[in-house]
Design a protein around this motif. Structure first.
Motif, PDB file in Angstrom:
ATOM      1  N   ASP A  85      26.735  41.548  32.110  1.00 53.37           N
ATOM      2  CA  ASP A  85      26.185  42.873  31.811  1.00 53.37           C
ATOM      3  C   ASP A  85      26.610  43.826  32.926  1.00 53.37           C
ATOM      4  O   ASP A  85      26.344  43.566  34.101  1.00 53.37           O
TER       5      ASP A  85
ATOM      6  N   HIS B  86      24.410  44.599  35.888  1.00 55.47           N
ATOM      7  CA  HIS B  86      24.152  43.596  36.926  1.00 55.47           C
ATOM      8  C   HIS B  86      25.243  43.557  37.990  1.00 55.47           C
ATOM      9  O   HIS B  86      25.068  42.917  39.028  1.00 55.47           O
ATOM     10  N   ARG B  87      26.342  44.220  37.735  1.00 56.43           N
ATOM     11  CA  ARG B  87      27.481  44.134  38.648  1.00 56.43           C
ATOM     12  C   ARG B  87      27.156  44.609  40.071  1.00 56.43           C
ATOM     13  O   ARG B  87      27.537  43.938  41.040  1.00 56.43           O
TER      14      ARG B  87
ATOM     15  N   ALA C 232      24.635  44.371  41.933  1.00 58.15           N
ATOM     16  CA  ALA C 232      23.880  43.387  42.712  1.00 58.15           C
ATOM     17  C   ALA C 232      24.707  42.158  43.057  1.00 58.15           C
ATOM     18  O   ALA C 232      24.436  41.488  44.054  1.00 58.15           O
ATOM     19  N   LEU C 233      25.727  41.881  42.233  1.00 61.76           N
ATOM     20  CA  LEU C 233      26.428  40.603  42.327  1.00 61.76           C
ATOM     21  C   LEU C 233      27.820  40.682  42.947  1.00 61.76           C
ATOM     22  O   LEU C 233      28.443  39.649  43.189  1.00 61.76           O
TER      23      LEU C 233
ATOM     24  N   THR D 275      26.402  33.136  41.662  1.00 61.69           N
ATOM     25  CA  THR D 275      25.859  33.560  40.373  1.00 61.69           C
ATOM     26  C   THR D 275      25.116  32.439  39.663  1.00 61.69           C
ATOM     27  O   THR D 275      25.416  31.256  39.849  1.00 61.69           O
TER      28      THR D 275
ATOM     29  N   GLY E  94      21.934  35.958  36.662  1.00 63.03           N
ATOM     30  CA  GLY E  94      21.281  36.179  37.951  1.00 63.03           C
ATOM     31  C   GLY E  94      22.164  35.754  39.098  1.00 63.03           C
ATOM     32  O   GLY E  94      23.364  35.494  38.929  1.00 63.03           O
TER      33      GLY E  94
ATOM     34  N   LEU F 255      18.360  38.322  36.560  1.00 61.24           N
ATOM     35  CA  LEU F 255      18.540  39.744  36.260  1.00 61.24           C
ATOM     36  C   LEU F 255      18.386  40.008  34.775  1.00 61.24           C
ATOM     37  O   LEU F 255      18.437  41.145  34.331  1.00 61.24           O
ATOM     38  N   ALA F 256      18.231  38.925  34.017  1.00 58.80           N
ATOM     39  CA  ALA F 256      17.985  39.021  32.580  1.00 58.80           C
ATOM     40  C   ALA F 256      16.811  38.106  32.264  1.00 58.80           C
ATOM     41  O   ALA F 256      16.250  37.468  33.161  1.00 58.80           O
TER      42      ALA F 256
END
Length: 391
Positions: free
Chosen positions: A309, A312-313, A315-316, A326, A335, A350-351
């Protein structure tokens, strides 16, 4: 776009990832080279990534199993290759990686060093460099595996200092040892042996080795493209160009040699798969994975929209586009995780993948913690979520 093209759904792309990347438990690899070949190559910029990426794809075996492949069997080797980045590849694939990519990098590295030597003005030239390289190889033959500092102590030429960008604001004096060692490694005349310290260390010893047997570059690029399409297809020309770092012309020639099929994706675009690889991919059993920073499954495409998604990029990923640790559920990044100073593996979703996913992720985190044991892992490229989890 022709509606007659086979459709590959997002769900099927995730099925492919779970099966072909050996992440679903029933598909895990029996050997380390098999795990590496499944994703073509394992990122090796961070020493721990090789071990953690292989671990996630192996049926069994601890860090010693991977060390045996790297340093005793030498069935897995580290090469400076795609995108001028360090990868670990099986020795079966290494000649193709060398010819397709590493040779050009080595030639560029040599030109760069010779230019610096010439601009330094001390009379150091190609002949001097050849003597320095020969002396380094002779020292390795005499002393056995050596670190860079040990090689410098044994070879006076490697203690030579040169000035880079003389007369400019960013002028700097630097030693030649690191550059000469890097050049020897790029040429395939030395390879990384056991590090000083544990498997998480990047302070490698070096050993003298023979260059890889030559493969015609076009043939080598076609083989890399063929394997990459099987592991990462459906994918695009742009994805392959990004992953390899090749010129667009070389990418197109390699794909033409492979002859991929074209498929439709759910977003209305088209992508490429291996010839004949258009049948629906059966769903594997539900699976969870905790993958390390720079793992190939997160770094295999320029466009990762089918498994990540975009929200979420931030944060990761770090500022340079390197993915951090991840958490995956059934082919989707849901997540991130980290290891705290006391060894605890912690994660954040994150989901909302559901209770079954959370139970599977908890079990996988416990499996990872048991495998890591007393080792401590700090990713080389730290991301916002990883930093938060370890704060």
């Amino acid at each position: 776009m022709s509606p007659s093209l086979p459709l590959v759904t997002t769900a099927e792309r995730r099925h492919r990832l779970g099966r072909r990347h050996r992440l679903a438990p029933s598909t895990r690899a029996a050997t380390v080279p098999e795990a590496a070949d499944a994703v073509v190559a394992l990122h090796a910029t961070d020493a721990a990534t090789v071990f953690l990426s292989a671990r996630a794809r192996l049926v069994s075996g601890g860090s010693g199993t991977i060390e045996q492949a790297l340093y005793e069997d030498v069935s897995l080797v580290r090469l400076l290759s795609m995108r001028n980045t360090l990868f670990a590849v099986s020795t079966g694939l290494a000649p193709h990686v060398d010819s397709s990519t590493a040779r050009a990098i080595a030639a560029k590295e040599r030109r760069s060093l010779l230019k610096h030597l010439d601009e330094d003005g001390q009379g150091l030239d190609a002949a001097w460099l050849a003597l320095a390289e020969a002396a380094a190889l002779e020292a390795l033959d005499s002393h056995g595996p050596c670190t860079g500092s040990q090689l410098s102590a044994a070879v006076p030429a490697l203690r030579q200092k040169i000035t880079i960008s003389r007369g400019k604001k960013y002028e700097a004096e630097t030693g030649v040892a690191t550059r000469v060692i890097r050049l020897l490694a790029a040429d395939g005349r030395i390879r990384r042996d056991r590090p000083r310290g544990s498997w998480t260390s990047s302070q490698f010893r070096w050993v003298h080795t023979e260059p890889w047997p030559p493969v015609p570059p076009a043939e080598a690029r076609a083989e890399i493209a063929r394997r990459w399409l099987h592991a990462y297809g459906p994918a695009t020309e742009a994805d392959l160009k990004w992953w390899t770092g090749w010129t667009l012309g070389d990418v197109r020639k390699a794909l033409a040699a492979v002859g991929p099929d074209q498929v439709r994706l759910e977003d209305g675009t088209t992508a490429l798969v291996s010839p004949g690889d258009t049948a629906p991919e059966p769903a594997p059993e539900p699976w969870a994975a905790l993958l390390p920073g720079l793992d190939p499954s997160g770094m295999g495409w320029a466009d990762r929209g089918f498994h990540l998604d975009p929200a979420h990029r931030p944060a990761l990923f770090d500022y340079a586009g390197n993915i951090g640790p991840t958490v995956w559920w059934n082919g989707e990044i849901v997540g991130g995780w980290a290891q705290r100073g006391d060894g605890e593996i912690v994660w954040r979703l994150l989901a909302e993948p559901g209770r079954a996913a959370e139970e599977a992720i908890t079990a996988e985190a416990a499996r990872l913690a048991a495998w890591v044991g007393e080792a401590r892992i700090t990713p080389r490229f730290r991301t916002p979520l990883e930093r938060e989890l370890t704060a």
